[in-house]
Design an enzyme around this catalytic site. Sequence first.
Site, mmCIF file in Angstrom:
data_model
loop_
_atom_site.group_PDB
_atom_site.id
_atom_site.type_symbol
_atom_site.label_atom_id
_atom_site.label_comp_id
_atom_site.label_asym_id
_atom_site.label_seq_id
_atom_site.Cartn_x
_atom_site.Cartn_y
_atom_site.Cartn_z
ATOM 1 C CG LEU A 89 15.343 24.665 111.683
ATOM 2 C CD1 LEU A 89 15.775 24.724 113.134
ATOM 3 C CD2 LEU A 89 16.560 24.643 110.762
ATOM 4 C CB SER A 170 20.826 17.266 124.503
ATOM 5 O OG SER A 170 20.351 16.637 125.677
ATOM 6 C CE1 TYR A 192 10.817 8.337 116.554
ATOM 7 C CE2 TYR A 192 8.922 8.153 118.020
ATOM 8 C CZ TYR A 192 9.918 8.914 117.429
ATOM 9 O OH TYR A 192 10.006 10.255 117.711
#
Length: 313
Positions: A89, A170, A192
């Site tokens: 993916l 989630s 980040y």
Amino acid sequence: MWPFSSKGPSGFSWYSTAEEVTQGLDGSGLTAIVTGASSGIGAETARVLALHGVHVVMAVRSLSSGNVVKEAILKETPAAKVDVMELDLASMESVRKFASEYNSRELPLNLLINNAGVMGTPFTLSQDGIELQFATNHIGHFLLTHLLLENMKNTARDSKIEGRIVNVSSQGHMFAYREGIRFDRINEQSEYSSLAAYGQSKLANILHANELARRFKEDGVDITANSLHPGSIITNLLRYHSIIDFLARTLGKLVLKNAQQGAATTCYVALHPDVKGVSGKYFDNSNIGNPSSKAKDAELAKKLWDFSLQLIS
């Protein structure tokens, strides 16, 4: 008794397993794709669907790992119909190759279970130059869904059976960056946060399902799209956080779900007749749950849809 043991309106609870929530159901004649089916809740989802007669296509990064799971399923259920196909993916090229090969096999598609994911990775860019968690957890599944939609629509129309798309999100979506989705800073390394980036990708899973549901309703398409929180589970997702991983696999056994419990909500949303016609909802412990306000933001969902289309084009 633990406070999370009480049953909800569905009759199921935190403790329910995937086999329990699908007991007595017949999935014969249905075909499903389960991403990330070579381990954890993906493998358990594939096993339980196959147990109920669903033709399961396991979409996995590692064919060898996938085949180990397939053999285990066939040992338990010799009549099971299980295929293993390669899918990474984090690579749009791989996603396109998978979808092309799947469609060339002329297989129908009733259930698309977007389960695979990575969690808390160090800052990394995917093969396509997109922050890895957003690329894998959202963009890869967005593109996969986009490429398989025509097949799903045709299957639903020809079979007269409702199609279902299930996005495994989630509760971590609540810990996304303050603005929810950092459209103009997806690849910003200086600010980040591995867990906020994970939350962002899981928020995107919910928004994606919600926007799909809105479009299906608008177009009169007999496909539903829902998202879910599988629960806090002992899996290999925490491998990038050694201390947390150690605690999860030791003390966490007292309060975390196992894979059988973790796959329950996915299997419930995918197969249970009580979910027929239910779309654009977020499930938790096999009951309709309550996601964050950002997850309910229809404008944010539309903006994410357009942004995702740009990234895959």
